[in-house]
Structures are given as structure tokens and as C-alpha cells.
Design a protein around this motif. Structure first.
Motif, PDB file in Angstrom:
ATOM      1  N   VAL A 446      -0.167  -9.883  -7.027  1.00  0.00           N
ATOM      2  CA  VAL A 446      -1.542  -9.747  -6.542  1.00  0.00           C
ATOM      3  C   VAL A 446      -2.484 -10.243  -7.632  1.00  0.00           C
ATOM      4  N   VAL A 447      -3.338 -11.182  -7.283  1.00  0.00           N
ATOM      5  CA  VAL A 447      -4.353 -11.698  -8.191  1.00  0.00           C
ATOM      6  C   VAL A 447      -5.708 -11.229  -7.679  1.00  0.00           C
ATOM      7  N   ASN A 448      -6.442 -10.525  -8.529  1.00  0.00           N
ATOM      8  CA  ASN A 448      -7.721  -9.959  -8.096  1.00  0.00           C
ATOM      9  C   ASN A 448      -8.876 -10.571  -8.879  1.00  0.00           C
ATOM     10  N   GLU A 449      -9.602 -11.463  -8.239  1.00  0.00           N
ATOM     11  CA  GLU A 449     -10.841 -12.015  -8.785  1.00  0.00           C
ATOM     12  C   GLU A 449     -12.001 -11.718  -7.836  1.00  0.00           C
ATOM     13  N   SER A 450     -11.922 -10.594  -7.157  1.00  0.00           N
ATOM     14  CA  SER A 450     -12.888 -10.272  -6.105  1.00  0.00           C
ATOM     15  C   SER A 450     -14.213  -9.743  -6.639  1.00  0.00           C
ATOM     16  N   GLY A 451     -14.238  -9.269  -7.860  1.00  0.00           N
ATOM     17  CA  GLY A 451     -15.430  -8.640  -8.407  1.00  0.00           C
ATOM     18  C   GLY A 451     -15.361  -7.129  -8.394  1.00  0.00           C
ATOM     19  N   ASN A 452     -14.344  -6.573  -7.733  1.00  0.00           N
ATOM     20  CA  ASN A 452     -14.178  -5.114  -7.650  1.00  0.00           C
ATOM     21  C   ASN A 452     -12.702  -4.752  -7.758  1.00  0.00           C
ATOM     22  N   ASN A 453     -12.443  -3.516  -8.131  1.00  0.00           N
ATOM     23  CA  ASN A 453     -11.077  -3.019  -8.078  1.00  0.00           C
ATOM     24  C   ASN A 453     -10.609  -2.979  -6.622  1.00  0.00           C
ATOM     25  N   ILE A 454      -9.297  -3.149  -6.401  1.00  0.00           N
ATOM     26  CA  ILE A 454      -8.740  -3.064  -5.048  1.00  0.00           C
ATOM     27  C   ILE A 454      -7.807  -1.858  -5.001  1.00  0.00           C
ATOM     28  N   ASN A 455      -8.234  -0.797  -4.349  1.00  0.00           N
ATOM     29  CA  ASN A 455      -7.375   0.369  -4.166  1.00  0.00           C
ATOM     30  C   ASN A 455      -6.514   0.096  -2.934  1.00  0.00           C
ATOM     31  N   SER A 475      -7.651  -9.257 -12.812  1.00  0.00           N
ATOM     32  CA  SER A 475      -6.319  -8.907 -13.287  1.00  0.00           C
ATOM     33  C   SER A 475      -5.253  -9.535 -12.404  1.00  0.00           C
ATOM     34  N   VAL A 476      -4.030  -9.535 -12.927  1.00  0.00           N
ATOM     35  CA  VAL A 476      -2.850  -9.939 -12.175  1.00  0.00           C
ATOM     36  C   VAL A 476      -1.869  -8.780 -12.230  1.00  0.00           C
ATOM     37  N   ALA A 477      -1.386  -8.360 -11.075  1.00  0.00           N
ATOM     38  CA  ALA A 477      -0.407  -7.268 -11.007  1.00  0.00           C
ATOM     39  C   ALA A 477       0.828  -7.752 -10.248  1.00  0.00           C
ATOM     40  N   SER A 478       1.981  -7.562 -10.858  1.00  0.00           N
ATOM     41  CA  SER A 478       3.250  -7.948 -10.241  1.00  0.00           C
ATOM     42  C   SER A 478       4.076  -6.703  -9.969  1.00  0.00           C
ATOM     43  N   PHE A 479       4.676  -6.645  -8.776  1.00  0.00           N
ATOM     44  CA  PHE A 479       5.446  -5.491  -8.347  1.00  0.00           C
ATOM     45  C   PHE A 479       6.854  -5.935  -7.959  1.00  0.00           C
ATOM     46  N   LEU A 480       7.848  -5.136  -8.317  1.00  0.00           N
ATOM     47  CA  LEU A 480       9.230  -5.373  -7.893  1.00  0.00           C
ATOM     48  C   LEU A 480       9.728  -4.108  -7.209  1.00  0.00           C
ATOM     49  N   LEU A 481      10.013  -4.205  -5.920  1.00  0.00           N
ATOM     50  CA  LEU A 481      10.427  -3.057  -5.103  1.00  0.00           C
ATOM     51  C   LEU A 481      11.910  -3.201  -4.789  1.00  0.00           C
TER      52      LEU A 481
END
Length: 482
Positions: A446-455, A475-481
Motif C-alpha cells: 500500500v502506497v499512501n500519498e493521499s494527504g491523510n492517514n488511511i485507517n 508512507s509505504v506499507a507492505s504486508f505478508l499474510l
């Protein structure tokens, strides 16, 4: 490689560059936390650099938020062959100059799938490139019978490749010549010119056969080749050559393709190996009825045009693969270091993946702090940057390392890109890219450049399991499920 300028992006929390060096050469941001067997793993990088690919704790939950990212492994797209860069002659030389202990640590951090970034896609030059320690090919003396692995590659490239393959045997190798042997060219030298004409086509095809076979004899399997690096560009200061699409189609259809088939060579043949803006070159080659059956797909560079060009080729030839084989980092970037990282991810990596690319590669795996060594004979790119910077035994992770690592940690070779969909308002300026790995685990970046946190909630459609995480802005967040 063609130099380009990156525009300034107005991202929040911009900071100045910092040095990631530690006494051991690399920082400990990517050291394995004791969570390898956890059901969920995640890594976070923030624009503020508070986190740089830092592994954080997270678990499955029954909670749910207004924004839900659904990943659906039942809807599969292209197979992924990994993320990485080019092991140029200069990169191999710098690595070979390190002590065995320091080199082993750098290679582990780059290529180990458990304790490092797990890069699995490497491009190598067939002879000299614009970053080499000498000017050479694999047949400098006239006559294809004189083909031989050059001593310089026996000294630097091949030993380093063998160390890398010992760390991860799943590495996929793409090989490209920056120039054929000078005696095959109109210029009579490695820079400038074209092939002399049909009288050398058979020898040039044999050159590739002998190359693949010679590397195989060294225990190195070449997964794919391209006929010419940057086929529509020639340089007066480093190895290069122009090759028209008509010529490329003829050489593949009448010479290399049949020779590979006769020799039992399964190495893939890729066309173009140049920028997005000349995608019609690839379409023209693929439209050749004689050449088409021998072609696996198209290789693109990121110095001109946009990744949307992938769609043009995929629409015309949906069964053919797409690869992204080169994009260099460098000090010409006009934004901050982290702005540049987000630019690469948002404008290149994610669009390439979502448009159908099977991999993503930066350029030099390693350069020194003087942006070299460059090939003797003239300076071409005085401010290029490697994935890591190496000076003696000191190594520094560059932004390209963290960027590639975010994808390679959660997407292994052989993975399939899979469907993502959303409930609630997934904000503009954010992207979510998902993968199904060969072991059944699911990866999400998930790459977030939206201007706000994404809950947000991440929900696996196959088993209904959920995680909840607030992804910070910039930020960039990577998840491994699992």
C-alpha cells in the motif's frame, strides 16, 4: 541509459538525506525480527524516515474499518519474475574489491529471501556497458570461432554471480549486449554504428548461442536475452548500437530463433529493451509472422514515455510477456530523497505491475560515491546512483534498496498478481497492489500519498481473515499474510 529529470513533488514530512552506514556497512533496519513464523508480517517506510523498511508487529483481528481493501487470490494476472537491478561490470568490480566477509553481508542483504531484501531479478551485460572496467565483448578477435568468456568477467562478474546464486538459486537473469563485437559493426568500434548487414546476422545469432552455452557451462542459467540494449540509441562515449525493428525481426525470425531451437536452448527472447515512448517498435517486431513464435515478450526502460505504453503492447499481443529492465537512480533528482522514492514507486513500479509487467528493475546494483566506475573512453552519466553505494568495505543502502525491498519481501518469484477491490472511499493518491506467492501466502503493498492517514482493513476473500492498520500519510506499507 538516458539521463532524465524528476519533477519536484509536494509531499509532507520531507527531510534531508541521512547516511545509513553503520560500522558493519549496512543499517539494521532490515534485520530479521523474531516474527518469521507469524501469521502476518509487515514492513513500513515513512517519508520522515522514522521507519525505513522497519518490520512491525501486527496480527489478524475481528475488527473492521470504513475502508476495506479486499484481496482476491481467485482472480490472477501475470506471473512475477522478481525485482532487482543490473550487475554491471562496475558493480561486480566494486563487490569483488570488498573483503569476503563484507561482500557476503552486502549480497545477503540484497538477495537473501529471509534476512535480506530478497531481490530475484538481475540483468547482466554481454560484454561492456556504460559502467564497465574495460571495453570488451565476448569475441573481440574477428571470427565467431574466437568466442570466449573474457578474463575480466571471469575475474569479477562470474564469481559474484555464483555467490549470489548460492544465496538464492531462484534468481532470474536477463542478458543484454550494449554492442556486438566491433568487427560485426559498420563503425568498426563498440560505440556508434549498426550491424554491417545480413552478412553478419548468422555470426551474431551464433554469438548468443555460444554465450548462453558458455554461461551454462559455468553453472549460470540465462533466463532471457535481448538483442540490443536501447535499440534506438547510440552513444559516442560508451558501447552502443542502433538496430531497426525490421532488422531485429529478421534476426530473431531467421537466425536466433531457429538456432536456439536447434540447440535446445529455452532462453527467452525479448524485444526492444528501450523506452516506453517507442512501444510501436515492439508492436512492429511482434507483428512479424516469422519472428513472433520465437518471442516471449517486450523489455522496457523508464527514461521516456509512461508505463501505460504496456497496455498498448498487451492489447495487441495479450499472450506476450512484459518486462521492465532498466531505470537508474541518480543525483539529478530535484526533489528530496524520499520524494524521489515515492515518485519511482507511484509513477513507475506500481503502474508497471498494474499494467502487466512481470518484473521491475533499477539499473546498477552498486556504484561508488563518485558515481562510477564508468567505462573508459568518456563520461556518460556523471551522477548515476546504484541500489547500494560501495567505497572499499563501506556500503550504504540507497533509497532504491528500500523501494525494491517493499515489493520483494512480499512477492516472490513465481507469484501471481491478484485482484484488489475496495469498500468505502479508498483515497485518491493511494494504491494497493496484491500478489499470491507460490507458497500460498498473500502479499500487499500500500502506497499512501493521499494527504491523510488511511485507517483500513485488509480482508482476504478466500478465508475471510482480516487485519486492521492505519497507514500513515507519505508512507509505504507492505504486508505478508500466511
Amino acid at each position: 541509459m538516458k539521463k532524465y529529470l524528476i519533477p519536484i513533488f509536494s509531499l509532507l514530512l520531507a527531510t534531508s538525506c541521512i547516511d545509513y552506514n553503520t560500522d558493519s556497512g549496512f543499517s539494521d533496519d532490515n534485520e530479521q525480527n523474531p516474527t518469521e513464523n507469524n501469521e502476518v508480517r509487515m514492513w513500513l517506510t515513512t517519508q520522515s524516515k522514522i521507519y525505513l523498511n522497519k518490520e512491525l508487529s501486527i496480527d489478524y483481528t475481528n475488527d473492521i474499518t470504513d475502508v476495506v481493501v479486499r484481496i482476491d487470490p481467485s482472480t490472477k494476472y501475470q506471473t512475477i519474475d522478481g525485482f532487482g537491478g543490473t550487475l554491471t561490470g562496475s558493480s561486480a568490480y566494486l563487490l569483488q574489491q570488498m573483503s569476503a566477509e563484507k561482500r557476503a553481508q552486502v549480497l545477503k542483504d540484497l538477495f537473501d529471501t529471509k534476512e535480506g531484501a530478497g531481490l530475484e531479478s538481475i540483468r547482466i551485460a554481454i560484454g561492456a556497458s556504460d559502467f564497465s572496467m574495460d571495453l570488451y565483448t565476448y569475441c573481440d578477435k574477428q571470427g565467431i570461432e574466437n568466442f570466449a568468456i573474457p578474463e575480466i568477467d571471469k575475474r569479477d562478474l562470474i564469481p559474484v554471480l555464483k555467490e549470489i546464486l548460492a544465496i538464492n538459486p531462484n534468481i532470474k537473469l536477463i542478458a543484454s549486449p550494449w554492442s556486438p563485437p566491433a568487427w560485426m559493426k559498420s563503425s568498426g568500434k563498440l560505440n556508434l554504428g549498426t550491424l554491417k548487414g545480413p552478412e553478419v546476422y548468422d555470426d551474431y545469432a551464433t554469438y548468443f548461442v555460444k554465450y548462453v552455452q558458455a554461461m551454462k557451462a559455468e553453472g549460470i542459467t540465462i533466463d532471457a536475452i535481448t538483442l540490443q540494449n536501447e535499440a534506438d540509441f547510440e552513444s559516442g562515449v560508451h558501447p552502443s548500437m542502433k538496430m531497426s525493428w525490421q532488422e531485429q525481426a529478421e534476426i530473431i525470425g531467421k537466425y536466433i530463433g531457429p538456432k536456439f531451437k536447434a540447440a535446445g536452448i529455452t532462453t527467452k527472447i525479448l524485444v526492444l529493451d528501450h523506452n516506453f515512448d517507442i512501444y510501436n517498435y515492439a508492436i512492429n517486431v511482434l507483428s512479424d509472422a516469422v519472428a513472433n513464435p520465437y518471442i516471449d515478450g517486450t523489455a522496457f526502460h523508464g527514461y521516456a514515455g509512461k508505463p501505460s505504453a504496456i497496455n498498448e503492447v498487451k492489447t495487441a499481443f495479450p499472450t506476450k510477456s512484459i518486462y521492465e529492465t532498466e531505470l537508474s537512480g541518480g543525483d539529478w533528482n530535484t526533489g528530496t530523497e524520499m520524494e524521489t522514492m515515492f515518485y519511482y514507486i507511484s509513477d513507475f513500479m506500481v503502474p508497471c505491475m498494474q499494467n502487466g509487467s512481470s518484473n521491475f528493475m533499477m539499473f546498477n546494483i552498486a556504484l561508488n560515491s563518485q558515481h562510477g566506475p564508468v567505462t573508459p573512453g568518456g563520461t556518460f552519466c556523471e551522477d548515476c546512483r546504484g541500489i547500494v553505494t560501495i567505497d572499499g568495505d563501506d556500503a550504504k543502502k540507497e533509497l532504491e534498496y528500500y523501494m525494491l525491498s517493499h515489493f520483494s519481501k512480499v512477492c516472490r518469484t513465481g507469484a501471481k498478481m491478484i485482484s484488489t477491490s475496495f469498500t468505502g472511499a479508498f483515497p485518491e493518491g493511494a494504491t494497493a497492489t496484491a500478489f499470491l506467492n507460490p507458497d500460498g501466502s498473500r502479499g500487499l503493498v500500500v502506497v499512501n500519498e493521499s494527504g491523510n492517514n488511511i485507517n483500513m482493513t485488509v480482508k482476504d476473500q478466500t478465508n475471510g481473515k482480516r487485519i486492521v492498520y492505519s497507514v500513515p500519510n507519505s508512507s509505504v506499507a507492505s504486508f505478508l499474510l500466511k
